[in-house]
Design an enzyme around this catalytic site. Sequence first.
Site, PDB file in Angstrom:
ATOM      1  N   ARG A 160       7.303   1.575  27.591  1.00  0.00           N
ATOM      2  CA  ARG A 160       8.530   2.022  28.282  1.00  0.00           C
ATOM      3  C   ARG A 160       9.483   0.847  28.502  1.00  0.00           C
ATOM      4  O   ARG A 160      10.700   0.994  28.383  1.00  0.00           O
ATOM      5  CB  ARG A 160       8.195   2.695  29.611  1.00  0.00           C
ATOM      6  CG  ARG A 160       9.447   3.272  30.298  1.00  0.00           C
ATOM      7  CD  ARG A 160       9.115   4.084  31.515  1.00  0.00           C
ATOM      8  NE  ARG A 160       8.465   3.287  32.533  1.00  0.00           N
ATOM      9  CZ  ARG A 160       7.913   3.782  33.642  1.00  0.00           C
ATOM     10  NH1 ARG A 160       7.927   5.082  33.856  1.00  0.00           N
ATOM     11  NH2 ARG A 160       7.351   2.984  34.522  1.00  0.00           N
TER      12      ARG A 160
ATOM     13  N   TYR B 176      12.878  -3.077  34.882  1.00  0.00           N
ATOM     14  CA  TYR B 176      11.647  -3.510  35.531  1.00  0.00           C
ATOM     15  C   TYR B 176      10.512  -2.559  35.203  1.00  0.00           C
ATOM     16  O   TYR B 176      10.717  -1.467  34.650  1.00  0.00           O
ATOM     17  CB  TYR B 176      11.847  -3.632  37.047  1.00  0.00           C
ATOM     18  CG  TYR B 176      11.874  -2.320  37.817  1.00  0.00           C
ATOM     19  CD1 TYR B 176      12.953  -1.459  37.732  1.00  0.00           C
ATOM     20  CD2 TYR B 176      10.805  -1.947  38.634  1.00  0.00           C
ATOM     21  CE1 TYR B 176      12.975  -0.259  38.448  1.00  0.00           C
ATOM     22  CE2 TYR B 176      10.818  -0.760  39.346  1.00  0.00           C
ATOM     23  CZ  TYR B 176      11.904   0.078  39.248  1.00  0.00           C
ATOM     24  OH  TYR B 176      11.913   1.263  39.941  1.00  0.00           O
TER      25      TYR B 176
ATOM     26  N   LYS C 126      14.598   2.401  33.070  1.00  0.00           N
ATOM     27  CA  LYS C 126      14.090   1.914  34.370  1.00  0.00           C
ATOM     28  C   LYS C 126      14.862   0.658  34.778  1.00  0.00           C
ATOM     29  O   LYS C 126      14.380  -0.467  34.638  1.00  0.00           O
ATOM     30  CB  LYS C 126      12.580   1.664  34.265  1.00  0.00           C
ATOM     31  CG  LYS C 126      11.886   1.596  35.630  1.00  0.00           C
ATOM     32  CD  LYS C 126      10.396   1.722  35.452  1.00  0.00           C
ATOM     33  CE  LYS C 126       9.610   1.372  36.701  1.00  0.00           C
ATOM     34  NZ  LYS C 126       9.804   2.272  37.836  1.00  0.00           N
TER      35      LYS C 126
ATOM     36  N   ARG D 221      30.640 -15.060  36.079  1.00  0.00           N
ATOM     37  CA  ARG D 221      30.596 -13.614  36.196  1.00  0.00           C
ATOM     38  C   ARG D 221      31.589 -12.998  35.217  1.00  0.00           C
ATOM     39  O   ARG D 221      32.755 -13.395  35.195  1.00  0.00           O
ATOM     40  CB  ARG D 221      30.962 -13.204  37.629  1.00  0.00           C
ATOM     41  CG  ARG D 221      30.938 -11.699  37.869  1.00  0.00           C
ATOM     42  CD  ARG D 221      31.191 -11.380  39.337  1.00  0.00           C
ATOM     43  NE  ARG D 221      31.131  -9.935  39.575  1.00  0.00           N
ATOM     44  CZ  ARG D 221      32.180  -9.122  39.490  1.00  0.00           C
ATOM     45  NH1 ARG D 221      33.376  -9.590  39.187  1.00  0.00           N
ATOM     46  NH2 ARG D 221      32.037  -7.821  39.718  1.00  0.00           N
TER      47      ARG D 221
ATOM     48  N   GLU E  22      13.650  14.451  40.713  1.00  0.00           N
ATOM     49  CA  GLU E  22      12.415  13.701  40.976  1.00  0.00           C
ATOM     50  C   GLU E  22      12.483  13.123  42.374  1.00  0.00           C
ATOM     51  O   GLU E  22      13.454  13.354  43.101  1.00  0.00           O
ATOM     52  CB  GLU E  22      12.230  12.598  39.924  1.00  0.00           C
ATOM     53  CG  GLU E  22      13.386  11.622  39.866  1.00  0.00           C
ATOM     54  CD  GLU E  22      13.349  10.655  38.683  1.00  0.00           C
ATOM     55  OE1 GLU E  22      12.258  10.327  38.208  1.00  0.00           O
ATOM     56  OE2 GLU E  22      14.440  10.223  38.264  1.00  0.00           O
TER      57      GLU E  22
ATOM     58  N   LEU F  30      13.129   9.638  35.205  1.00  0.00           N
ATOM     59  CA  LEU F  30      12.321   8.590  34.585  1.00  0.00           C
ATOM     60  C   LEU F  30      11.066   9.236  33.988  1.00  0.00           C
ATOM     61  O   LEU F  30      10.453  10.096  34.623  1.00  0.00           O
ATOM     62  CB  LEU F  30      11.905   7.534  35.619  1.00  0.00           C
ATOM     63  CG  LEU F  30      11.195   6.344  34.980  1.00  0.00           C
ATOM     64  CD1 LEU F  30      12.185   5.443  34.246  1.00  0.00           C
ATOM     65  CD2 LEU F  30      10.439   5.532  36.011  1.00  0.00           C
TER      66      LEU F  30
END
Length: 287
Positions: free
Chosen positions: A52, A33, A151, A101, A183, A207
């Site tokens: 990114r 995302y 991310k 799945r 972070e 990140l």
Amino acid sequence: MGRIVYVNGEYLPEDEAKVSIFDRGFLMADGVYEVTSVLDGKLIDFDGHAVRLARSLSELDMGNPISHEDLLAVHRELVRVNDVVDGGVYLQITRGAPGDRDFVFPDPEETPQTVVLFTQSKPGMAESPQAKVGIKVISIEDIRWGRRDIKTVQLLYPSMGKMMAKKAGCDDAWLVEDGAVTEGTSNNAYIVKGGKIITRNLNSDILHGITRAAVLRFAREAQMEVEERPFTIEEAQNADEAFITSASMFVMPVVEIDGEAVGEGVPGSVAPRLREIYLEESRKAAI
Ligand code: PLP
């Protein structure tokens, strides 16, 4: 009236937008995302987020289903149709919905990726009153996976960290691994000592914040000294200032860590100055 959102090429009212229960984002957190801020109806750091995103997809062996130009066009159209003045655009791309799945990745020729974007309006977000008083953080152990440079939508532990902070009467948590701060739950962490800005160096432990890159560039341009290295909670508690950066918080002072005041326990001069420069320069460069 609800928002208009984007799903796989279509603009739809939010209550009509649907994603399969077999989507790998839902079943396996197999997705990435980005969040791009909007100020005065314009996108902040769009190129950085798009670059990114491309890297996150490539690191996970996922294709990039949307070109840079189309991605920009979708962002702009959503901002326009939803009348977003200040806020953000959330984007998520998953490995798609193979119809069952399975741990094994589906064949990308047969399973198209899922692309979802929606807006969030936050009027006046650059004038957040919180920036005047700063936030309080707790420290918690960093038990996330080892590829935090990607991310992904695997956000359960950061979400739990935020809840632990709330329970402790604080705003956020700083994550600590091998004695050093990595972070924040959804932001990069900094301290200031003797005028020098210290923040963890880039590798797969954190990140690579788009706001971090911009803020450090502006800091260096303003002749501020920057040192990229790990620091401990104790060092942060004894620093002159502390702050965080993210696309949605910009630069936010941190005034308390694990119950200890940082500096005078109020925002110092460096973080508010960096916030001002960041907002001013970002608004100028917004598209
Ligand atoms: N670190 C983590 C773990 C994050 O989730 C985020 C943003 O979501 C950041 C740092 C800040 O990144 P950016 O400045 O690109 O928003």
